[in-house]
Motif scaffolding. Sequence first.
Motif, mmCIF file in Angstrom:
data_model
loop_
_atom_site.group_PDB
_atom_site.id
_atom_site.type_symbol
_atom_site.label_atom_id
_atom_site.label_comp_id
_atom_site.label_asym_id
_atom_site.label_seq_id
_atom_site.Cartn_x
_atom_site.Cartn_y
_atom_site.Cartn_z
ATOM 1 N N ASN A 68 0.807 -1.223 0.000
ATOM 2 C CA ASN A 68 0.000 0.000 0.000
ATOM 3 C C ASN A 68 0.835 1.265 0.000
ATOM 4 O OD1 ASN A 68 -2.537 -1.144 -0.144
ATOM 5 N ND2 ASN A 68 -2.649 -1.430 2.060
ATOM 6 N N TYR A 69 2.047 1.239 0.554
ATOM 7 C CA TYR A 69 2.833 2.454 0.688
ATOM 8 C C TYR A 69 4.120 2.471 -0.138
ATOM 9 C CZ TYR A 69 -0.175 4.069 4.410
ATOM 10 O OH TYR A 69 -1.259 4.506 5.118
ATOM 11 N N CYS A 70 4.639 1.329 -0.572
ATOM 12 C CA CYS A 70 5.929 1.282 -1.270
ATOM 13 C C CYS A 70 5.803 0.923 -2.743
ATOM 14 C CB CYS A 70 6.853 0.270 -0.602
ATOM 15 S SG CYS A 70 7.177 0.606 1.117
ATOM 16 N N GLU A 71 4.937 0.010 -3.067
ATOM 17 C CA GLU A 71 4.840 -0.528 -4.422
ATOM 18 C C GLU A 71 4.155 0.481 -5.341
ATOM 19 O OE1 GLU A 71 5.838 -3.456 -7.047
ATOM 20 O OE2 GLU A 71 6.269 -3.477 -4.917
ATOM 21 N N VAL A 72 4.891 0.939 -6.370
ATOM 22 C CA VAL A 72 4.390 1.941 -7.307
ATOM 23 C C VAL A 72 3.724 1.234 -8.479
ATOM 24 C CG1 VAL A 72 5.058 3.852 -8.791
ATOM 25 C CG2 VAL A 72 6.214 3.522 -6.624
ATOM 26 N N GLY A 73 2.554 1.716 -8.867
ATOM 27 C CA GLY A 73 1.812 1.123 -9.968
ATOM 28 C C GLY A 73 2.173 1.737 -11.305
ATOM 29 N N HIS A 74 1.393 1.409 -12.321
ATOM 30 C CA HIS A 74 1.656 1.899 -13.674
ATOM 31 C C HIS A 74 1.500 3.417 -13.790
ATOM 32 C CE1 HIS A 74 -2.687 1.329 -13.534
ATOM 33 N NE2 HIS A 74 -2.759 2.270 -14.461
ATOM 34 N N ASP A 75 0.755 4.026 -12.905
ATOM 35 C CA ASP A 75 0.552 5.478 -12.913
ATOM 36 C C ASP A 75 1.543 6.207 -12.010
ATOM 37 O OD1 ASP A 75 -0.445 4.543 -10.545
ATOM 38 O OD2 ASP A 75 -2.309 5.694 -10.627
ATOM 39 N N GLY A 104 -4.877 9.467 -0.881
ATOM 40 C CA GLY A 104 -4.525 10.694 -0.183
ATOM 41 C C GLY A 104 -3.888 10.470 1.178
ATOM 42 N N LEU A 105 -3.402 9.264 1.448
ATOM 43 C CA LEU A 105 -2.780 8.960 2.739
ATOM 44 C C LEU A 105 -1.279 9.195 2.747
ATOM 45 C CD1 LEU A 105 -4.664 5.649 3.528
ATOM 46 C CD2 LEU A 105 -5.128 7.921 4.442
ATOM 47 N N ALA A 106 -0.670 9.335 1.568
ATOM 48 C CA ALA A 106 0.777 9.534 1.480
ATOM 49 C C ALA A 106 1.072 10.529 0.369
ATOM 50 C CB ALA A 106 1.480 8.204 1.210
ATOM 51 N N ARG A 107 2.170 11.261 0.521
ATOM 52 C CA ARG A 107 2.582 12.226 -0.504
ATOM 53 C C ARG A 107 3.506 11.602 -1.537
ATOM 54 N NH1 ARG A 107 4.976 16.211 3.352
ATOM 55 N NH2 ARG A 107 3.789 15.325 5.045
ATOM 56 N N GLY A 108 4.153 10.498 -1.183
ATOM 57 C CA GLY A 108 5.065 9.823 -2.090
ATOM 58 C C GLY A 108 5.302 8.402 -1.617
ATOM 59 N N PRO A 109 6.028 7.614 -2.425
ATOM 60 C CA PRO A 109 6.346 6.247 -1.997
ATOM 61 C C PRO A 109 7.213 6.269 -0.742
ATOM 62 C CG PRO A 109 6.856 6.560 -4.322
ATOM 63 C CD PRO A 109 6.523 7.900 -3.771
ATOM 64 N N VAL A 110 7.018 5.287 0.111
ATOM 65 C CA VAL A 110 7.766 5.172 1.363
ATOM 66 C C VAL A 110 8.834 4.096 1.180
ATOM 67 C CG1 VAL A 110 7.563 4.625 3.813
ATOM 68 C CG2 VAL A 110 5.725 5.852 2.667
ATOM 69 N N ALA A 111 10.027 4.345 1.694
ATOM 70 C CA ALA A 111 11.106 3.366 1.609
ATOM 71 C C ALA A 111 10.796 2.185 2.536
ATOM 72 C CB ALA A 111 12.434 3.994 2.014
ATOM 73 N N PRO A 112 11.052 0.951 2.099
ATOM 74 C CA PRO A 112 10.794 -0.210 2.960
ATOM 75 C C PRO A 112 11.535 -0.141 4.295
ATOM 76 C CG PRO A 112 11.228 -0.933 0.726
ATOM 77 C CD PRO A 112 11.496 0.545 0.761
ATOM 78 N N GLU A 113 12.727 0.462 4.302
ATOM 79 C CA GLU A 113 13.488 0.586 5.549
ATOM 80 C C GLU A 113 12.742 1.455 6.563
ATOM 81 O OE1 GLU A 113 14.877 1.475 2.528
ATOM 82 O OE2 GLU A 113 15.950 -0.397 2.205
ATOM 83 N N ASP A 114 12.028 2.453 6.072
ATOM 84 C CA ASP A 114 11.260 3.315 6.974
ATOM 85 C C ASP A 114 10.122 2.551 7.644
ATOM 86 O OD1 ASP A 114 12.907 5.403 6.300
ATOM 87 O OD2 ASP A 114 11.512 6.269 4.837
ATOM 88 N N ILE A 115 9.606 1.539 6.984
ATOM 89 C CA ILE A 115 8.539 0.726 7.577
ATOM 90 C C ILE A 115 9.125 -0.284 8.558
ATOM 91 C CG2 ILE A 115 6.777 -1.014 7.067
ATOM 92 C CD1 ILE A 115 6.374 0.469 4.392
ATOM 93 N N LEU A 116 10.180 -0.975 8.146
ATOM 94 C CA LEU A 116 10.742 -2.029 8.982
ATOM 95 C C LEU A 116 11.402 -1.498 10.249
ATOM 96 C CD1 LEU A 116 12.261 -4.349 6.265
ATOM 97 C CD2 LEU A 116 10.206 -4.723 7.619
ATOM 98 N N TYR A 117 12.025 -0.314 10.172
ATOM 99 C CA TYR A 117 12.742 0.224 11.322
ATOM 100 C C TYR A 117 12.010 1.396 11.961
ATOM 101 C CZ TYR A 117 16.337 -2.629 9.200
ATOM 102 O OH TYR A 117 17.021 -3.683 8.659
ATOM 103 N N PHE A 118 10.694 1.457 11.804
ATOM 104 C CA PHE A 118 9.896 2.559 12.336
ATOM 105 C C PHE A 118 9.883 2.555 13.857
ATOM 106 C CE2 PHE A 118 5.765 4.069 13.910
ATOM 107 C CZ PHE A 118 5.835 5.374 13.479
ATOM 108 N N GLU A 119 10.119 3.726 14.433
ATOM 109 C CA GLU A 119 9.991 3.915 15.878
ATOM 110 C C GLU A 119 9.124 5.143 16.103
ATOM 111 O OE1 GLU A 119 13.421 3.902 18.335
ATOM 112 O OE2 GLU A 119 14.449 2.437 17.090
#
Length: 95
Positions: A39-46, A55-70
């Motif tokens: 939902n937050y990292c995988e970019v689609g054809h568009d 409208g929940l995110a302004r851009g793709p999120v790096a997987p490291e930001d999800i895995l190491y979130f504090e």
Amino acid sequence: MAERGVVSASADYRRWFSKNAYNPGILVKLVEIFRTYFNYCEVGHDKMTPAMRMGLARGPVAPEDILYFEPRPRPGRRKSKSEAVANPKAETPPT
């Protein structure tokens, strides 16, 4: 990991779990990580993620930001004993 147990004829018909996690809680955590990734990292054809389309995110999120979130501590929240021992020099907010 979500495979059902196989009944073994040679082991007195006991169930044998060859590839699963043995703990359903682990499977729940893995599915939650995959759901967040897609939902937050995988970019689609568009060139947008599903979270960006909603409208929940302004851009793709790096997987490291999800895995190491504090999460940031909330203002005015008192530290627990384990947090105070782990970081003794950090200031505690006035109570």
